[in-house]
Design a protein around this motif. Structure first.
Motif: not given
Length: 497
Positions: A46-64, A68-78
Motif C-alpha cells: 500500500v505504501a509503495g502504491q502511495e509512493l508512486y502517487s506521491a511522485y506523480l503528484d510531484q511531477e504534475t505540480g512541476v509541469r503545472g 502557469s508560473r503560479a505558486q499555488k500549482n507547486l502545492q501538489p509538488y510540495e
C-alpha cells in the motif's frame, strides 16, 4: 497389566509430546509468516502504491508550475515531497525487522533517483520556469522503474511468506493427522489389551465362579488373563477351598446337630413325661395327700385337747410332736404346690402398677407387721407381668424383712426403683438382722434355712419362689453385699418399650 498399559501410554505420550513440540514450533513459524503477510507486506505494498502517487503528484505540480508560473500549482509538488518522506520512512520501518536486503537496496535506489529527478528537473523548473522534457522523461522514467522494482520485490516477499504459511499449515494438518492416528492406534491397542487381558478373562472367571456357586465346589478356578486377574483367580480359588473345607465341616456339624436334635426330642419327650408326672404329683399332693394329712392333724389335735393332762408328761410331748409334724407337713406341701405353680398356671402379661401391688401387700402383712412397723415405697414404675405373682413376690420379700427383725427395734422396710437402660432395678431394703456374705448364694435355694426352726418358723422356700417369679418375668435377683446394716435385695424387671 498395569505395567503394559503404563508402557503403552508412556510411548504414546512421548510421541504426542514430540508432535506437540514440533506443532508449537511450526505454529510459531506460521504466525511469523502470517505477521509478514498481514503486518508487513500488505502495508508495504500500500505504501509503495502511495509512493508512486506521491511522485506523480510531484511531477504534475512541476509541469503545472512550468506552464502557469503560479505558486499555488507547486502545492501538489510540495505535498508529494512530504508524502514521499513519510512513505519511504514507513517502508523502511516495516522492512527493518525480518525484511529483505533487496527491498532496502530498492528503497535507497528510489531515494537516489528521486533526488536526481528533483535536482535535474524539478529544481531548475522552479528556478527558471522552463522544463527540459527530455531530461524529465529520462529521470522520471528511471524513478518509475525504481518504484516498480521496489513493488516487485515487496510482492516477492509476500509470495515467499504466503508459500511458507501454506507449508506450515500443511505441516500442522499432517501433525494433527499423525496425532489422530496415534490416538486411534493407542485406543485400538487399549481395546485389544482390555479384551485379551481383562474382558474375556473376567467373563471366563465369572463363569467358573458361577459354576462353583451352583454347587461344583471341587472345580478349580484359574485365569489366563493379566497377572492381576491370575492373582485374583488364585485368591478366589483359595476362598473356594476354604469354603469347601468349611462346608464339609458344616455338613458334619449338621449331622451332629441332627443327632443332637433327635436326642433333644427324646429328652423333650422325657421332660414332657416328667412334667406330666409333676402335674400328677401336684394333683395328688393337693388332693390325695392333703386329705389323710388333715385327718392325722385333726385327730392329733383332738387327742391333744381331750387327753391333755390326763396322760403322763411324755405322752403329751409325743402328741405335741405329732401335731407339729403334721402342721409342718401341710406347710411344706402347700409351699411345694406354690413353687410348682409359678410359670405353669399362667395368664397373659398386663401392665401392673407396683404402687397398687405394694398397697395390697401392706394390707396383707398388716397383722404380721404390728403397729410399730414402717413399710414405705416411692418412685415405683408400671411393669408388664402377672399381678398375683408380683404380689406373692413382694409378700415373701417384705414378709422376710418383718420376720427377721432385730429384737426391740421397730422394723423399717423401704422399696425403691431406678431405671437402668431397658430394665427397672427394684430394691427392697430393711433394718433387720441381715444375711452373712457367705450365705449369699444359698438364700435363693429351695428349703435352705439359715436359722433353726425354734428361732424362726417357715419352710425356707420363700426366696426360692421369689427367684422363680423374677426369672419368669425375665429378670434376675441378687443379694446386695455392700450394705452395713439389715438386708438389701435387688431384682430387675424389663421396662416396657
Amino acid at each position: 497389566m498395569r505395567r503394559r498399559v503404563l508402557m503403552l501410554f508412556t510411548v504414546a505420550g512421548l510421541l504426542l509430546a514430540g508432535i506437540g513440540v514440533f506443532a508449537a514450533i511450526t505454529a510459531v513459524d506460521s504466525n511469523k509468516n502470517l505477521d509478514v503477510l498481514l503486518e508487513k507486506t500488505g502495508p508495504m505494498r500500500v505504501a509503495g502504491q502511495e509512493l508512486y502517487s506521491a511522485y506523480l503528484d510531484q511531477e504534475t505540480g512541476v509541469r503545472g508550475y512550468a506552464l502557469s508560473r503560479a505558486q499555488k500549482n507547486l502545492q501538489p509538488y510540495e505535498q508529494g515531497v512530504a508524502a514521499e518522506k513519510q512513505l519511504l520512512a514507513r517502508i523502511d520501518e516495516l522492512n527493518a525487522t525480518g525484511g529483505r536486503a533487496d527491498i532496502s537496496a530498492d528503497l535507497e535506489r528510489v531515494r537516489q533517483l528521486a533526488e536526481q529527478w528533483r535536482a535535474d528537473v524539478a529544481e531548475p523548473v522552479i528556478a527558471a520556469g522552463t522544463i527540459d522534457e527530455a531530461a524529465n522523461d529520462t529521470r522520471f522514467n528511471a524513478l518509475r522503474a525504481g518504484v516498480d522494482t521496489l513493488q516487485a520485490d515487496i510482492l516477492a516477499l509476500r509470495d515467499e511468506a504466503a508459500s511458507a504459511a501454506r507449508r506450515t499449515s500443511s505441516v500442522l494438518v499432517g501433525l494433527e493427522i499423525a496425532a489422530a492416528v496415534i490416538l486411534v492406534v493407542v485406543g485400538g491397542l487399549m481395546l485389544w489389551l482390555l479384551d485379551r487381558l481383562v474382558s474375556r478373562p473376567i467373563a471366563e472367571l465369572a463363569g467358573q465362579v458361577r459354576r462353583v456357586a451352583g454347587g461344583d465346589y471341587e472345580r478349580r478356578i484359574v485365569s489366563a488373563g493379566s497377572p492381576e486377574l491370575t492373582s485374583l483367580a488364585g485368591d478366589v480359588d483359595g476362598m473356594r477351598r476354604r469354603i469347601a473345607s468349611e462346608l464339609t465341616e458344616v455338613r458334619e456339624a449338621r449331622t451332629q446337630v441332627e443327632s443332637a436334635n433327635q436326642q433333644l426330642e427324646l429328652k423333650a419327650e422325657e421332660l414332657s413325661r416328667s412334667n406330666r408326672d409333676l402335674e400328677q404329683f401336684a394333683y395328688v399332693a393337693s388332693h390325695d395327700l392333703q386329705e389323710p394329712l388333715r385327718k392325722v392333724a385333726s385327730f392329733c389335735q383332738l387327742l391333744q385337747r381331750r387327753y391333755a393332762g390326763q396322760l403322763d408328761e411324755r405322752a403329751d410331748q409325743y402328741i405335741a410332736f405329732a401335731v407339729d409334724g403334721a402342721q409342718r407337713m401341710q406347710r411344706l406341701i402347700n409351699d411345694l404346690l406354690a413353687f410348682s405353680r409359678v410359670g405353669r398356671l399362667t395368664s397373659e402379661f398386663t401392665p401392673v402398677p407396683l404402687d397398687r401391688v405394694l398397697t395390697e401387700v401392706k394390707s396383707q402383712l398388716e397383722p404380721r407387721a404390728g403397729e410399730d412397723a414402717e413399710i414405705s415405697w416411692s418412685g415405683l414404675p408400671t411393669v408388664e407381668g402377672e399381678e398375683p405373682l408380683l404380689t406373692t413376690l413382694f409378700v415373701n420379700l417384705i414378709g422376710n424383712s418383718l420376720k427377721f427383725r432385730r429384737p426391740d427395734v421397730p422394723p423399717v422396710v423401704r422399696v425403691s426403683a431406678e431405671r437402668d437402660g431397658d430394665e427397672w432395678r427394684i430394691n427392697v431394703r430393711d433394718n433387720g438382722i441381715g444375711i452373712e456374705k457367705e450365705f449369699a448364694d444359698k438364700v435363693f435355694v429351695i428349703f435352705q434355712r439359715l436359722h433353726p426352726r425354734e428361732a424362726y418358723d417357715g419352710t425356707g422356700i420363700g426366696l426360692s419362689i421369689g427367684k422363680k417369679i423374677v426369672e419368669y418375668h425375665g429378670g434376675r435377683i441378687w443379694l446386695d453385699l455392700d450394705v452395713e446394716e439389715g438386708t438389701s435385695i435387688w431384682f430387675t424387671m424389663p421396662a416396657p418399650a
